[in-house]
Design an enzyme around this catalytic site. Structure first.
Site, PDB file in Angstrom:
ATOM      1  CG  HIS A 293     -24.047  -7.704  -4.608  1.00 12.44           C
ATOM      2  ND1 HIS A 293     -23.331  -8.712  -4.035  1.00 12.44           N
ATOM      3  CD2 HIS A 293     -25.057  -7.442  -3.754  1.00 12.44           C
ATOM      4  CE1 HIS A 293     -23.885  -9.056  -2.877  1.00 12.44           C
ATOM      5  NE2 HIS A 293     -24.942  -8.312  -2.705  1.00 12.44           N
TER       6      HIS A 293
ATOM      7  CG  ASP B 227     -21.301 -10.494  -5.939  1.00 12.68           C
ATOM      8  OD1 ASP B 227     -21.385  -9.281  -5.746  1.00 12.68           O
ATOM      9  OD2 ASP B 227     -22.026 -11.336  -5.338  1.00 12.68           O
TER      10      ASP B 227
ATOM     11  CB  ALA C 281     -31.712   9.240  -6.965  1.00 16.19           C
TER      12      ALA C 281
ATOM     13  CG  HIS D 289     -32.123  -0.058   2.280  1.00 16.21           C
ATOM     14  ND1 HIS D 289     -31.253   0.883   1.784  1.00 16.21           N
ATOM     15  CD2 HIS D 289     -31.800  -1.201   1.650  1.00 16.21           C
ATOM     16  CE1 HIS D 289     -30.458   0.316   0.881  1.00 16.21           C
ATOM     17  NE2 HIS D 289     -30.769  -0.943   0.791  1.00 16.21           N
TER      18      HIS D 289
ATOM     19  CD1 TRP E  71     -20.542  -2.436   2.808  1.00 19.72           C
ATOM     20  CD2 TRP E  71     -21.298  -1.940   4.863  1.00 19.72           C
ATOM     21  NE1 TRP E  71     -19.474  -1.994   3.551  1.00 19.72           N
ATOM     22  CE2 TRP E  71     -19.914  -1.684   4.816  1.00 19.72           C
ATOM     23  CE3 TRP E  71     -21.986  -1.682   6.035  1.00 19.72           C
ATOM     24  CZ2 TRP E  71     -19.210  -1.193   5.923  1.00 19.72           C
ATOM     25  CZ3 TRP E  71     -21.284  -1.192   7.138  1.00 19.72           C
ATOM     26  CH2 TRP E  71     -19.905  -0.954   7.068  1.00 19.72           C
ATOM     27  CG  ASN E  72     -22.906  -0.698  -1.734  1.00 17.71           C
ATOM     28  OD1 ASN E  72     -21.686  -0.776  -1.831  1.00 17.71           O
ATOM     29  ND2 ASN E  72     -23.706  -1.707  -2.034  1.00 17.71           N
ATOM     30  CB  SER E  73     -27.228   3.203   1.510  1.00 19.43           C
ATOM     31  OG  SER E  73     -27.733   3.001   0.210  1.00 19.43           O
TER      32      SER E  73
ATOM     33  CB  ALA F 101     -29.668  -8.079   2.955  1.00 17.50           C
ATOM     34  CD  GLU F 102     -25.600  -6.460   4.674  1.00 21.04           C
ATOM     35  OE1 GLU F 102     -26.641  -6.757   4.049  1.00 21.04           O
ATOM     36  OE2 GLU F 102     -24.718  -5.734   4.188  1.00 21.04           O
TER      37      GLU F 102
HETATM   38  N1  UDP Z   1     -28.153   3.792  -5.751  1.00 25.57           N
HETATM   39  C1  UDP Z   1     -28.153   4.909  -6.551  1.00 25.57           C
HETATM   40  N2  UDP Z   1     -29.341   5.458  -6.890  1.00 25.57           N
HETATM   41  C2  UDP Z   1     -30.528   4.966  -6.460  1.00 25.57           C
HETATM   42  C3  UDP Z   1     -30.524   3.821  -5.627  1.00 25.57           C
HETATM   43  C4  UDP Z   1     -29.325   3.273  -5.285  1.00 25.57           C
HETATM   44  O1  UDP Z   1     -27.091   5.394  -6.964  1.00 25.57           O
HETATM   45  O2  UDP Z   1     -31.569   5.528  -6.797  1.00 25.57           O
HETATM   46  C5  UDP Z   1     -26.871   3.162  -5.395  1.00 25.57           C
HETATM   47  C6  UDP Z   1     -26.392   3.581  -4.031  1.00 25.57           C
HETATM   48  O3  UDP Z   1     -25.573   4.723  -4.127  1.00 25.57           O
HETATM   49  C7  UDP Z   1     -25.633   2.346  -3.567  1.00 25.57           C
HETATM   50  C8  UDP Z   1     -26.352   1.201  -4.252  1.00 25.57           C
HETATM   51  O4  UDP Z   1     -27.064   1.760  -5.328  1.00 25.57           O
HETATM   52  O5  UDP Z   1     -24.313   2.391  -4.027  1.00 25.57           O
HETATM   53  C9  UDP Z   1     -27.327   0.485  -3.329  1.00 25.57           C
HETATM   54  O6  UDP Z   1     -26.614  -0.377  -2.513  1.00 25.57           O
HETATM   55  P1  UDP Z   1     -27.043  -0.683  -1.015  1.00 25.57           P
HETATM   56  O7  UDP Z   1     -26.036  -1.647  -0.492  1.00 25.57           O
HETATM   57  O8  UDP Z   1     -27.195   0.555  -0.242  1.00 25.57           O
HETATM   58  O9  UDP Z   1     -28.461  -1.326  -1.090  1.00 25.57           O
HETATM   59  P2  UDP Z   1     -29.085  -2.518  -1.996  1.00 25.57           P
HETATM   60  O10 UDP Z   1     -29.503  -1.878  -3.255  1.00 25.57           O
HETATM   61  O11 UDP Z   1     -28.011  -3.548  -2.183  1.00 25.57           O
HETATM   62  O12 UDP Z   1     -30.221  -2.989  -1.161  1.00 25.57           O
END
Ligand code: UDP
Length: 504
Positions: free
Chosen positions: A21, A113, A340, A357, A360-362, A380-381
């Site tokens: 978020h 948020d 990472a 997984h 949404w960001n990934s 989540a979604e």
């Molecule tokens: N992310 C990262 N390095 C990591 C793990 C996650 O930079 O080792 C970043 C990834 O690029 C994304 C966010 O963290 O922008 C994860 O958001 P996502 O919506 O994919 O999953 P959530 O963490 O909310 O389950």
């Protein structure tokens, strides 16, 4: 103050602390600053340090962006406030410092948020237009809208019997086992979250029209017409430092080592494996992933975040015997424990696939980098996002995960090594299927980049929101000049209402 300063629109962004978020909202603040807005990021004390350098770089390049840290009241603490902060983290201890800041500075709008739902009351009391940022795309919102309206999941006999989501532009099937618990049992999120999702000025969406046009249209027709699609916001990270330092205080590998390792591999040969910032994977599942990756024979970077039942991070005995040594010696695998530099890895020419997984960001970052995916939704979604990737965009292969489980609950389902290896092979195997998915992913990446450039759809939506906020300010100033000062309540009328917001 000169006239340029007077007319500069001032937007405040109040991100939630968890990685999935916080990162996109900070990106959104930087994006609006690049459109000439005066952007202010309001950071909880724990998050400020990791944002400092990016903000400074933007300032040096002439953008008007500021970081303001909220100071906790004496003797108060904010629990679990790092990148892996779960949605249930209560941040309302920041209420009073936020109120003080907003009273003093009175921005033109407040982007918050949805997990800071309490902040809506603070903002409404001051008559500042508020915009909600939910962190997800249009498809998942439409899927949930269909479920809420038609309840197809209540008409099947078992948790594993597929049903169709009525009214959506594509034929989308799910099972009850894949639905979030709050959808199965009725709307959740509590009264305060629901209230905060209503009477907003609008919704900011991290997506772009060309990615999900039919769903963006559905979203604006059926859910709210006050939505602006401004993404992919991660594209505001333009240089290597930005990408390396995104979420930096937790980075667990030297970025150069990671790049050197990738440089030593052939184009499109490496698989990147990550489950985001929040998921906890049980040791039994990690073992299956290890064997599955090894059996697939493709080089991989595997990010191991939180292991369930191992909160102190000390248990490493889940690793299959000799695994670490074999992959190091053969240079087949790179394991990153912790955090990472995901953007950097995804956009590297050697990266050809992503086991995700479906956060949404990934999801969006894979699209933006033009990398096809193995989908492994957990919570989540994410099961909706899987459908978008596999059934609509057709750039994903399912690993076969069927069980939605909240981040805090132990998973019962284990996906076996054969399934892991098979999905990886389908994605990276080099046949016709691989080529078609890679081509589609590359085409989407082109569209993503165009969307945020001048003339693109997301660029236009960001400008449209800025124009609306400017008009709102002018109206507001006009009313203030004719309404008696003690009648300020009249100024609090929200400009738009978001109907049917979900508890996602
Ligand atoms: N992310 C990262 N390095 C990591 C793990 C996650 O930079 O080792 C970043 C990834 O690029 C994304 C966010 O963290 O922008 C994860 O958001 P996502 O919506 O994919 O999953 P959530 O963490 O909310 O389950």
């Amino acid at each position: 103050m000169d006239s340029a300063q007077v007319s500069k629109l001032e937007m405040f962004f109040f991100p939630f602390v968890g990685g999935g978020h916080m990162l996109p909202m900070v990106d959104a603040a930087r994006l609006f600053a690049s459109h000439g807005v005066k952007s202010t990021i309001i950071a909880p004390p724990t998050a400020a340090i990791s944002l400092h350098s990016a903000v400074q770089r933007d300032q040096q390049s002439g953008h008007h962006i500021t970081l303001r840290t909220l100071t906790l009241p004496p003797d108060q603490t904010l629990d679990a406030a790092d990148m892996s902060a779960p949605p249930s983290t209560d941040t309302s201890v920041l209420q009073e410092p936020l109120h003080r800041l907003l009273t003093e500075l009175r921005p033109d709008c407040f982007v918050f948020d949805m997990f800071h739902s309490w902040s809506a009351d603070v903002v409404d009391g001051l008559g500042i237009p508020r915009i909600v940022f939910t962190g997800n795309g249009c498809f998942s919102r439409c899927a949930e809208n269909s479920l809420r309206r038609h309840a197809p999941h209540e008409k099947v006999d078992s948790d594993f019997e597929p049903f169709l989501l009525p009214g959506l532009p594509n034929r989308i099937e799910l099972t009850r086992s894949q639905l979030p618990i709050f959808v199965r049992t009725g709307p959740g999120g509590g009264d305060r979250m629901r209230r905060s999702m209503q009477n907003n000025f609008g919704v900011l969406v991290n997506s772009f029209y060309e990615l999900e046009p039919a769903y963006a249209d559905y979203f604006k027709k059926e859910i709210t017409n006050r939505a602006w699609l401004i993404g992919p916001v991660s594209l505001c990270n333009r240089n290597v430092e930005d990408k390396v330092e995104r979420g930096k205080d937790q980075i667990s590998i030297d970025a150069q080592n990671c790049l050197d390792w990738l440089d030593s591999k052939n184009p499109n040969s490496v698989l990147y494996v990550s489950f985001g910032s929040l998921a906890r994977i049980p040791p039994t599942q990690l073992v299956e992933i290890a064997y599955g990756l090894e059996a697939s024979g493709h080089p991989f970077i595997w990010v191991i975040g939180k292991v369930s039942g191992d909160d102190d991070g000390e248990a490493e005995n889940w690793v299959p015997k000799g695994f670490q040594q074999r992959i190091s010696e053969s240079k087949k695998g790179l394991i990153i424990r912790g955090w990472a530099p995901q953007l950097l890895i995804l956009e590297h020419a050697a990266t050809g696939g992503f086991v995700t997984h479906c956060g949404w960001n990934s999801t969006l970052e894979a699209v933006t980098a033009g990398v096809p995916v193995v989908t492994w939704p957990l919570s989540a979604e994410q099961f909706y996002n899987e459908k978008l990737l596999t059934d609509v965009l057709k750039i994903g292969v399912r690993v076969g995960s069927v069980e939605w489980v909240s981040w805090k609950t132990e998973r019962k389902e284990t996906v076996g090594r054969e399934k892991v290896a098979k999905a990886v092979e389908q994605l990276m195997g080099g046949g016709e299927q691989t080529a078609v998915m890679s081509r589609r992913a590359r085409e989407l990446a082109e569209k993503a980049k165009k969307a945020v450039e001048e003339g693109g759809s997301s660029y236009a939506d960001a400008e449209a929101l800025i124009d609306e906020l400017k008009s709102h300010r002018e109206r507001d100033t006009l009313i203030k000049s004719v309404v008696p000062v003690d009648d300020e309540s009249l100024l609090c009328e929200p400009a738009g209402t978001v109907d049917g917001e979900s508890s996602l």
